[in-house]
Design a protein around this motif. Structure first.
Motif, PDB file in Angstrom:
ATOM      1  N   ARG A  13       8.774  15.111  -2.994  1.00 28.23           N
ATOM      2  CA  ARG A  13       7.354  15.414  -3.110  1.00 28.23           C
ATOM      3  C   ARG A  13       6.545  14.528  -2.171  1.00 28.23           C
ATOM      4  N   LYS A  14       5.361  14.979  -1.825  1.00 26.50           N
ATOM      5  CA  LYS A  14       4.464  14.178  -1.008  1.00 26.50           C
ATOM      6  C   LYS A  14       4.064  12.935  -1.782  1.00 26.50           C
ATOM      7  N   ALA A  15       4.052  11.788  -1.081  1.00 20.48           N
ATOM      8  CA  ALA A  15       3.704  10.532  -1.742  1.00 20.48           C
ATOM      9  C   ALA A  15       2.325  10.630  -2.386  1.00 20.48           C
ATOM     10  N   ALA A  16       2.236  10.225  -3.636  1.00 18.96           N
ATOM     11  CA  ALA A  16       0.980  10.337  -4.381  1.00 18.96           C
ATOM     12  C   ALA A  16       0.024   9.214  -3.982  1.00 18.96           C
ATOM     13  N   ALA A  17      -1.124   9.155  -4.665  1.00 20.11           N
ATOM     14  CA  ALA A  17      -2.088   8.089  -4.412  1.00 20.11           C
ATOM     15  C   ALA A  17      -1.443   6.731  -4.648  1.00 20.11           C
ATOM     16  N   LYS A  18      -1.808   5.757  -3.864  1.00 19.14           N
ATOM     17  CA  LYS A  18      -1.182   4.443  -3.911  1.00 19.14           C
ATOM     18  C   LYS A  18      -1.547   3.716  -5.199  1.00 19.14           C
ATOM     19  N   VAL A  19      -0.542   3.212  -5.894  1.00 18.10           N
ATOM     20  CA  VAL A  19      -0.775   2.391  -7.074  1.00 18.10           C
ATOM     21  C   VAL A  19      -1.084   0.959  -6.640  1.00 18.10           C
ATOM     22  N   LYS A  20      -0.279   0.458  -5.693  1.00 16.15           N
ATOM     23  CA  LYS A  20      -0.484  -0.870  -5.123  1.00 16.15           C
ATOM     24  C   LYS A  20      -0.063  -0.834  -3.653  1.00 16.15           C
ATOM     25  N   LYS A  21      -0.725  -1.680  -2.833  1.00 17.61           N
ATOM     26  CA  LYS A  21      -0.352  -1.761  -1.427  1.00 17.61           C
ATOM     27  C   LYS A  21      -0.519  -3.189  -0.940  1.00 17.61           C
ATOM     28  N   THR A  22       0.164  -3.505   0.158  1.00 17.63           N
ATOM     29  CA  THR A  22       0.066  -4.826   0.757  1.00 17.63           C
ATOM     30  C   THR A  22       0.317  -4.714   2.250  1.00 17.63           C
ATOM     31  N   ASN A  23      -0.187  -5.683   3.017  1.00 16.17           N
ATOM     32  CA  ASN A  23       0.010  -5.735   4.460  1.00 16.17           C
ATOM     33  C   ASN A  23       0.431  -7.138   4.854  1.00 16.17           C
ATOM     34  N   ALA A  24       1.479  -7.235   5.661  1.00 13.19           N
ATOM     35  CA  ALA A  24       1.948  -8.527   6.155  1.00 13.19           C
ATOM     36  C   ALA A  24       2.872  -8.297   7.337  1.00 13.19           C
ATOM     37  N   PHE A  25       2.785  -9.175   8.330  1.00 17.37           N
ATOM     38  CA  PHE A  25       3.660  -9.112   9.509  1.00 17.37           C
ATOM     39  C   PHE A  25       3.585  -7.751  10.208  1.00 17.37           C
TER      40      PHE A  25
ATOM     41  N   ARG B 133      11.287 -11.576   7.767  1.00 16.18           N
ATOM     42  CA  ARG B 133      10.009 -11.127   7.203  1.00 16.18           C
ATOM     43  C   ARG B 133      10.199 -10.728   5.730  1.00 16.18           C
ATOM     44  N   ILE B 134       9.293 -11.174   4.882  1.00  9.70           N
ATOM     45  CA  ILE B 134       9.343 -10.847   3.444  1.00  9.70           C
ATOM     46  C   ILE B 134       8.039 -10.164   3.054  1.00  9.70           C
ATOM     47  N   ILE B 135       8.159  -8.975   2.458  1.00  3.14           N
ATOM     48  CA  ILE B 135       7.006  -8.206   2.015  1.00  3.14           C
ATOM     49  C   ILE B 135       7.072  -8.107   0.491  1.00  3.14           C
ATOM     50  N   THR B 136       5.968  -8.456  -0.181  1.00  3.21           N
ATOM     51  CA  THR B 136       5.952  -8.485  -1.640  1.00  3.21           C
ATOM     52  C   THR B 136       4.848  -7.590  -2.192  1.00  3.21           C
ATOM     53  N   LEU B 137       5.227  -6.734  -3.132  1.00  6.21           N
ATOM     54  CA  LEU B 137       4.274  -5.905  -3.874  1.00  6.21           C
ATOM     55  C   LEU B 137       4.232  -6.408  -5.317  1.00  6.21           C
ATOM     56  N   ARG B 138       3.053  -6.384  -5.915  1.00  3.75           N
ATOM     57  CA  ARG B 138       2.890  -6.891  -7.283  1.00  3.75           C
ATOM     58  C   ARG B 138       2.284  -5.823  -8.182  1.00  3.75           C
ATOM     59  N   LEU B 139       2.957  -5.571  -9.280  1.00  6.36           N
ATOM     60  CA  LEU B 139       2.456  -4.625 -10.275  1.00  6.36           C
ATOM     61  C   LEU B 139       2.076  -5.382 -11.537  1.00  6.36           C
ATOM     62  N   SER B 140       0.865  -5.144 -12.033  1.00  2.00           N
ATOM     63  CA  SER B 140       0.447  -5.749 -13.291  1.00  2.00           C
ATOM     64  C   SER B 140       1.021  -4.964 -14.470  1.00  2.00           C
ATOM     65  N   TYR B 141       0.911  -5.542 -15.670  1.00  2.00           N
ATOM     66  CA  TYR B 141       1.391  -4.831 -16.850  1.00  2.00           C
ATOM     67  C   TYR B 141       0.569  -3.569 -17.088  1.00  2.00           C
ATOM     68  N   GLN B 142      -0.709  -3.611 -16.689  1.00  3.10           N
ATOM     69  CA  GLN B 142      -1.555  -2.430 -16.830  1.00  3.10           C
ATOM     70  C   GLN B 142      -1.048  -1.289 -15.936  1.00  3.10           C
ATOM     71  N   ASP B 143      -0.547  -1.645 -14.753  1.00  2.84           N
ATOM     72  CA  ASP B 143       0.040  -0.627 -13.871  1.00  2.84           C
ATOM     73  C   ASP B 143       1.250   0.029 -14.524  1.00  2.84           C
ATOM     74  N   ILE B 144       2.035  -0.789 -15.238  1.00  2.00           N
ATOM     75  CA  ILE B 144       3.213  -0.259 -15.926  1.00  2.00           C
ATOM     76  C   ILE B 144       2.788   0.632 -17.088  1.00  2.00           C
ATOM     77  N   LEU B 145       1.775   0.175 -17.842  1.00  3.58           N
ATOM     78  CA  LEU B 145       1.308   0.962 -18.985  1.00  3.58           C
ATOM     79  C   LEU B 145       0.681   2.283 -18.536  1.00  3.58           C
ATOM     80  N   SER B 146       0.162   2.326 -17.307  1.00  7.42           N
ATOM     81  CA  SER B 146      -0.490   3.531 -16.791  1.00  7.42           C
ATOM     82  C   SER B 146       0.491   4.459 -16.082  1.00  7.42           C
TER      83      SER B 146
END
Length: 271
Positions: free
Chosen positions: A140-152, A252-265
């Motif tokens: 499927r087409k990637a849905a709206a972004k839940v979380k994003k980050t930019n580095a390097f 290079r290390i890229i880190t994404l962070r999900l809160s508990y609210q993101d999990i509950l949603s």
């Protein structure tokens, strides 16, 4: 309409022929014939977790995860027969193996009619079921972004978090805006403190996915994958860290962070 009327009886006859071609022993188990100079292959619809052979006259192994290979031992002069038990993730099947003719089938497909449901604690979905769901999500087409980050000069994002049964499905993608190919060293999932200070004792819990759809060693411009985790909960001062690390010497290390609210949603799986 005439063709349809003709096809239905043919399908019924064909099914009856298949049914009649399968014979059963007095103990109710399906009979499987093994010629003395042949090798039998039992093909399972899911990975084989356990196999048992009731007689020392036979030997078997698992050349690949869903195939049990069976043959007579070299030292056996006369074969009296035996029972073979095969357990997958969700089923158990038993067969009565007896001496057979040269033209006996060398491959036995484990059919639903030969199996009984198997309730293994901690197993809700089989690997095949997880794979089918993950393939559907990534198609499927990637849905709206839940979380994003930019580095390097790289962009990482969690496209969506889905919940189903006892699992979370994480749809994750990365884009490389450099001309340097990204060679993947590791992909890690950790429940970590949301804020870390020098004086704090960091308590990190690493999680292992129960299923990963794709095994990709490197990517030039884009990467997308689906990871499956068992359902989890953690305090509000913690986050779920998704960490992609690159092989040295670049590192290079890229880190994404999900809160508990993101999990509950998390969304239910789409139809």
């Amino acid at each position: 309409m005439k063709k349809l009327r003709f096809m239905v009886p043919c399908i019924v006859v064909f099914a009856l022929i298949l049914l009649c071609s399968v014979t059963y022993a007095q103990n109710g188990l399906r009979l499987v014939y093994l010629p003395g100079n042949a090798t039998l292959h039992f093909v399972s619809p899911e990975p084989i977790q356990y196999a048992d052979i009731s007689t020392k006259e036979l030997e078997g192994d698992l050349p690949i995860k869903n195939v049990l290979r069976l043959r007579l031992r070299d030292s056996v002069g006369h074969f009296n027969g035996g029972i073979v038990t095969i357990a997958g993730e969700k089923f158990i099947a038993q067969y009565q193996v007896v001496p057979g003719e040269r033209n006996s089938p060398a491959q036995i497909n484990i059919e639903p009619v030969d199996t009984r449901p198997l309730d293994i604690a901690g197993v809700s979905l089989s690997q095949n079921q997880l794979k089918r769901i993950a393939l559907d999500l990534i198609s499927r087409k990637a849905a709206a972004k839940v979380k994003k980050t930019n580095a390097f000069k790289m962009k990482g994002q969690v496209n969506q978090v889905y919940a189903f049964d006892d699992y979370f499905f994480l749809d994750v993608s990365f884009k490389n805006k450099t001309n340097l190919k990204y060679a993947i060293e590791d992909f890690r999932f950790k429940v970590d403190d949301q804020k870390v200070t020098k004086a704090s004792n960091v308590q990190s819990v690493e999680l292992r996915p129960v299923f990963t759809l794709l095994s990709v060693p490197s990517f030039a411009k884009s990467y997308r994958n689906v990871f499956v985790l068992k359902k989890l909960s953690f305090p509000g001062n913690k986050v779920l860290k998704i960490e992609l690390s690159e092989q040295q010497p670049s590192g290079r290390i890229i880190t994404l962070r999900l809160s508990y609210q993101d999990i509950l949603s998390a969304d239910p799986l789409p139809n």
